[in-house]
Design a protein around this motif. Structure first.
Motif, mmCIF file in Angstrom:
data_model
loop_
_atom_site.group_PDB
_atom_site.id
_atom_site.type_symbol
_atom_site.label_atom_id
_atom_site.label_comp_id
_atom_site.label_asym_id
_atom_site.label_seq_id
_atom_site.Cartn_x
_atom_site.Cartn_y
_atom_site.Cartn_z
ATOM 1 N N UNK A 177 0.828 -1.211 0.000
ATOM 2 C CA UNK A 177 0.000 0.000 0.000
ATOM 3 C C UNK A 177 0.858 1.255 0.000
ATOM 4 N N UNK A 178 2.019 1.189 0.681
ATOM 5 C CA UNK A 178 2.908 2.347 0.760
ATOM 6 C C UNK A 178 3.663 2.603 -0.533
ATOM 7 N N UNK A 179 3.666 1.615 -1.440
ATOM 8 C CA UNK A 179 4.322 1.816 -2.719
ATOM 9 C C UNK A 179 5.753 1.330 -2.773
ATOM 10 N N UNK A 180 6.130 0.376 -1.917
ATOM 11 C CA UNK A 180 7.456 -0.226 -2.050
ATOM 12 C C UNK A 180 7.506 -0.938 -3.399
ATOM 13 N N UNK A 181 8.483 -0.600 -4.215
ATOM 14 C CA UNK A 181 8.468 -1.022 -5.620
ATOM 15 C C UNK A 181 8.525 -2.508 -5.855
ATOM 16 N N UNK A 182 9.300 -3.229 -5.040
ATOM 17 C CA UNK A 182 9.349 -4.679 -5.180
ATOM 18 C C UNK A 182 9.280 -5.336 -3.816
ATOM 19 N N UNK A 183 8.387 -6.290 -3.695
ATOM 20 C CA UNK A 183 8.267 -7.113 -2.494
ATOM 21 C C UNK A 183 8.541 -8.551 -2.908
#
Length: 380
Positions: A177-183
């Motif tokens: 949701x926070x927009x971390x580009x890759x999980x």
């Protein structure tokens, strides 16, 4: 007044000349070869300058933040570093500053960004925020300490999560949701009905499916603009280093001591911050281990040996209140965002305990074990 300005300019020129004489200078072509060989290329220009482009693969750290952030990007003082600015002046002064901090292999890109462009070397523009992204991250953009530069940093970040279960579920959801580009998620288990009391990534209709498959569907449904990389396999000594490599932060969402030790040791080797969490019944705890900074403890400093089974039963044996992983996993996400954005005071050298029945948090200070054979000086 004119003579004063002339004198000031002369002093600045002398200072720059002295800095250049004490810092190795590289041409753009030499800097590119050094970068290909593993050197860290850092562009210290302001965000409004790098908005127009920067050297491909360069880390963007504004001059005013360099001394504060360099430890996260280059924890090893023997890391080769090349600094660049617009024309090579600010970076020469910054190189001297890093030398004073103990970095032994610092060079300055002569001519800076201007020379890099004139040499025709590869460039890239930082990821911008389109209208869709601005709408999605509007509340982040409103925070002065995050803003557009911070959101771009999140979009360029990579987080590894070990376990798509109770702790990994809220951590992954909030980071997506926070927009971390890759999980990146690793888990070799399948969804069971008994998971659903606490593992909120998964749904009843996906019982029997791999947890990584279920997790990827949910995270993409929440934020289709991020990348989710999944590994439906067990984390082992043979694969752990390859899996966590090239990530910015590692989250321990596991539920067993062998995996916790495995992750800790790999993070110490690769000098990656490890966000640890654990829950049982009505209690939980969280800490950040950043042993790569040279003075903070690692997980083995806290638990040199696993406790006896009777002293530490599993959740399957002792149970866990369904919301407990939500509390601790969300705190893990918060600590991860702080690390990625270089905000606040992460829980380094601190263990935070939460007692749900008492409604109370308490903190324990952690110290590095000088005899730890995994993170003590000279042991690696």
């Amino acid at each position: 007044m004119s003579s004063e300005r002339t004198g000031s300019a002369d002093r600045l020129k002398a200072y720059l000349d002295e800095a250049r004489s004490q810092v190795r200078s590289l041409s753009p072509e030499q800097a590119r070869r050094a970068q290909d060989g593993g050197a860290l290329l850092i562009d210290i220009r302001e965000s409004w300058e790098t908005a127009g482009g920067s050297a491909a693969g360069a880390a963007l750290i504004e001059r005013g933040q360099l001394e504060l952030e360099i430890g996260r990007h280059a924890p090893d003082p023997d890391q080769s570093i090349v600094l660049m600015c617009e024309a090579g002046n600010r970076s020469a002064l910054s190189a001297r500053s890093l030398q004073a901090m103990g970095y032994r292999k610092v060079a300055n890109l002569s001519g800076g960004w201007n020379a890099w462009c004139q040499a025709g070397l590869p460039t890239e523009r930082p990821r911008g925020l389109d209208d869709r992204a601005r709408q999605r991250y509007l509340r982040h953009l409103a925070i002065e300490d995050i803003g557009e530069a911070g959101q771009r940093k999140l979009l360029d970040s990579r987080v590894f999560i070990a376990g798509a279960g109770g702790l990994g579920s809220p951590a992954a959801l909030y980071l997506a949701a926070a927009g971390v580009g890759q999980i990146s998620l690793v888990d070799d288990d399948r969804v069971e009905r008994s998971n659903l009391q606490r593992q909120i990534l998964h749904s009843d209709h996906l019982i029997g499916h791999p947890k990584t498959e279920s997790a990827a569907q949910r995270l993409h449904a929440l934020n289709p603009d991020i990348r989710v990389e999944t590994f439906s396999e067990r984390l082992t000594q043979a694969n752990v280093d390859a899996l966590i490599r090239d990530h910015d932060v590692v989250i321990d969402g596991s539920d067993n001591f062998p995996t916790r030790y495995l992750l800790n040791d790999a993070c110490v080797r690769q000098r990656l911050p490890l966000v640890y969490g654990a829950v049982l019944r009505f209690a939980g705890q969280i800490a950040v281990f950043r042993a790569g900074d040279g003075h903070s403890p690692c997980y083995r400093c806290l638990f040199p040996q696993p406790p006896a089974p009777e002293d530490s039963p599993s959740c399957a044996e002792a149970g866990v209140l369904g919301v407990m992983p939500g509390v601790i996993g969300t705190l893990q996400a918060a600590e991860t965002l702080k690390l990625l954005l270089d905000l606040g005071q992460p829980l380094v050298s601190r263990l935070l305990h939460y007692d749900a029945l008492a409604g109370r948090f308490r903190e324990t200070r952690l110290v590095r074990d000088p005899n730890c054979n995994h993170c003590a000086s000279g042991s690696r």
